[in-house]
Design a protein around this motif. Structure first.
Motif, PDB file in Angstrom:
ATOM      1  N   ALA B  28       0.714  -1.118   0.081  1.00 41.55           N
ATOM      2  CA  ALA B  28       0.050  -0.136   0.107  1.00 41.55           C
ATOM      3  C   ALA B  28       0.674   0.994   0.018  1.00 41.55           C
ATOM      4  O   ALA B  28       0.481   2.156  -0.525  1.00 41.55           O
ATOM      5  N   SER B  29       1.874   1.201   0.694  1.00 44.71           N
ATOM      6  CA  SER B  29       2.796   2.359   0.730  1.00 44.71           C
ATOM      7  C   SER B  29       3.491   2.557  -0.572  1.00 44.71           C
ATOM      8  O   SER B  29       3.790   3.735  -0.985  1.00 44.71           O
ATOM      9  N   LEU B  31       2.472   1.928  -3.463  1.00 42.52           N
ATOM     10  CA  LEU B  31       1.573   2.597  -4.361  1.00 42.52           C
ATOM     11  C   LEU B  31       1.282   3.999  -4.009  1.00 42.52           C
ATOM     12  O   LEU B  31       0.927   4.720  -4.872  1.00 42.52           O
ATOM     13  N   GLN B  32       1.738   4.515  -3.125  1.00 43.81           N
ATOM     14  CA  GLN B  32       1.896   6.093  -2.958  1.00 43.81           C
ATOM     15  C   GLN B  32       2.998   6.582  -3.157  1.00 43.81           C
ATOM     16  O   GLN B  32       3.251   7.740  -2.896  1.00 43.81           O
ATOM     17  N   GLU B  33       4.179   5.864  -3.484  1.00 48.94           N
ATOM     18  CA  GLU B  33       5.448   6.494  -3.803  1.00 48.94           C
ATOM     19  C   GLU B  33       5.241   7.343  -4.884  1.00 48.94           C
ATOM     20  O   GLU B  33       4.701   7.200  -6.030  1.00 48.94           O
ATOM     21  N   PRO B  34       6.439   8.532  -5.024  1.00 48.16           N
ATOM     22  CA  PRO B  34       6.404   9.330  -6.452  1.00 48.16           C
ATOM     23  C   PRO B  34       6.808   8.438  -7.467  1.00 48.16           C
ATOM     24  O   PRO B  34       6.066   8.482  -8.654  1.00 48.16           O
ATOM     25  N   VAL B  36       6.311   4.866  -8.664  1.00 52.28           N
ATOM     26  CA  VAL B  36       5.442   3.509  -8.290  1.00 52.28           C
ATOM     27  C   VAL B  36       6.059   2.494  -9.431  1.00 52.28           C
ATOM     28  O   VAL B  36       6.273   1.416  -8.778  1.00 52.28           O
ATOM     29  N   LYS B  37       6.417   3.010 -10.670  1.00 54.82           N
ATOM     30  CA  LYS B  37       6.855   1.989 -11.571  1.00 54.82           C
ATOM     31  C   LYS B  37       8.081   1.234 -11.112  1.00 54.82           C
ATOM     32  O   LYS B  37       8.397  -0.018 -11.211  1.00 54.82           O
ATOM     33  N   ALA B  40       7.265  -1.717  -8.613  1.00 51.16           N
ATOM     34  CA  ALA B  40       6.283  -2.609  -9.302  1.00 51.16           C
ATOM     35  C   ALA B  40       6.421  -3.920  -8.969  1.00 51.16           C
ATOM     36  O   ALA B  40       5.542  -4.704  -8.532  1.00 51.16           O
ATOM     37  N   ARG B  41       7.593  -4.544  -9.002  1.00 52.98           N
ATOM     38  CA  ARG B  41       7.723  -5.892  -8.702  1.00 52.98           C
ATOM     39  C   ARG B  41       7.714  -5.952  -7.159  1.00 52.98           C
ATOM     40  O   ARG B  41       7.482  -7.129  -6.601  1.00 52.98           O
ATOM     41  N   ILE B  43       5.674  -4.474  -5.233  1.00 50.19           N
ATOM     42  CA  ILE B  43       4.400  -4.726  -4.813  1.00 50.19           C
ATOM     43  C   ILE B  43       3.661  -5.968  -5.344  1.00 50.19           C
ATOM     44  O   ILE B  43       3.179  -6.895  -4.367  1.00 50.19           O
ATOM     45  N   LEU B  45       5.433  -8.821  -5.427  1.00 52.93           N
ATOM     46  CA  LEU B  45       5.773  -9.888  -4.536  1.00 52.93           C
ATOM     47  C   LEU B  45       5.126  -9.915  -3.030  1.00 52.93           C
ATOM     48  O   LEU B  45       5.097 -10.799  -2.429  1.00 52.93           O
ATOM     49  N   MET B  47       2.250  -8.797  -2.562  1.00 54.40           N
ATOM     50  CA  MET B  47       0.947  -9.442  -2.506  1.00 54.40           C
ATOM     51  C   MET B  47       1.160 -11.056  -2.502  1.00 54.40           C
ATOM     52  O   MET B  47       0.302 -11.736  -1.766  1.00 54.40           O
ATOM     53  N   ASP B  48       1.867 -11.623  -3.470  1.00 52.96           N
ATOM     54  CA  ASP B  48       2.038 -12.965  -3.111  1.00 52.96           C
ATOM     55  C   ASP B  48       2.455 -13.507  -1.819  1.00 52.96           C
ATOM     56  O   ASP B  48       1.961 -14.626  -1.234  1.00 52.96           O
TER      57      ASP B  48
END
Lengths: 112, 112, 112, 112
Positions: B28-29, B31-34, B36-37, B40-41, B43, B45, B47-48
């Motif tokens: 979640a944090s 996703l709020q970074e300047p 985000v790209k 991506a990896r 985020i 991992l 979730m998994d």
């Protein structure tokens, strides 16, 4: 995510979703049988199997690199649940055993 | 369920619960970074790893015979997530990497 | 994610994690009782409650705008489970009832 | 469990399963878009929605008395996710928005 990776998983996702629902329905139905004690192992394996199907769906839908490993464990859960459910004559158990066998096969293909 | 089986799992359950929360907070944090790209990896991992921690907790708390196999896959998810999170300087990533490493170790012990 | 939002949730996350584990342990233990039939409703509510705790943790850890709504339903599940578990003398039921009551209170605060 | 209760849920279970998979696929695909930042809210809502679909399926498949309450929150998640996904032209977002709208409608019927 590559479209191919996702498409390759669609059949297994469908099998896991069906198996999860069959397991949860079987567990709830077993809890209402006159002889619940006889169904205790069935209920426990239904719960394990439903959860592994759920996480397998999540990782396949996200095309995670860990999806094959999770499918491997899910297949083990399906095989164990199919064996136990297959021993009971109730419709919910027989339908669950069928769904588990189909899901095991689909997951074994993905895990390979 | 044997009380010993459950007690044996309590440390690993605690490590998995901490790791799951750290991963979800990190995702979640991120996703709020300047940028985000760049995350991506991380985020993906996160979730998994959160999901595998969740199912590992469930199977350990129920003392399922499949708990060791799930812990084995959970450890893989934790190692991958720790490696990726470890590359990023943000506090949420560093804390997540630590939680993942502790959880990987606990899960590897259970899986053995 | 705002750090305050996350910090505000930490107590409730801990209560939900404890409650989930107590419910899953109670369900597995109920399935091994001599009179499983008497525990059938307890097992069913344990399963519901464990799942709602799990999703409440996920949404709080991600500071989702839906976290309060989920906490509201989780509190309902905890109250129902506490009432049923409270009727049974077994340690696992009494401990589960306690964990459910603490979690219900924490979730009601979050839901408000 | 009464067969009618279960049958009544089957359409909504199917809608939730489809929506969950669409959300997880959308989230994973968003993470691979050139401009991930623009998709950040989409990814967050996809994750929330997928989890609520998952728990709604579980409680409906078990014919839990809490299934209508969970369906109510799931419908909120679906509406929020459909609104956000509907703003993006990518196929995975448009397909996810459709799946979310269908699921919201099915869940609202169950929740009523």
């Amino acid at each position: 995510m590559s479209t191919e990776a996702y498409d390759r998983y669609l059949d297994c996702i469908a099998a896991c979703n069906s198996c999860e629902v069959a397991c949860l329905h079987c567990a709830a139905s077993c809890l209402q049988e006159p002889d619940v004690k006889m169904m205790a192992r069935c209920i426990a394996l239904d719960m394990d199997c439903a959860q592994l199907c759920q996480v397998a769906v999540s990782l396949m839908a996200g095309a995670s690199e860990l999806a094959p490993a999770v499918c491997g464990v899910c297949a083990q859960a399906c095989r164990a649940c199919a064996e136990e459910c297959g021993k009971h004559d109730q419709d919910h158990c027989q339908q669950c055993a069928d769904a588990c066998r189909r899901c095991a096969q689909a997951c074994e293909t993905m895990a390979a």
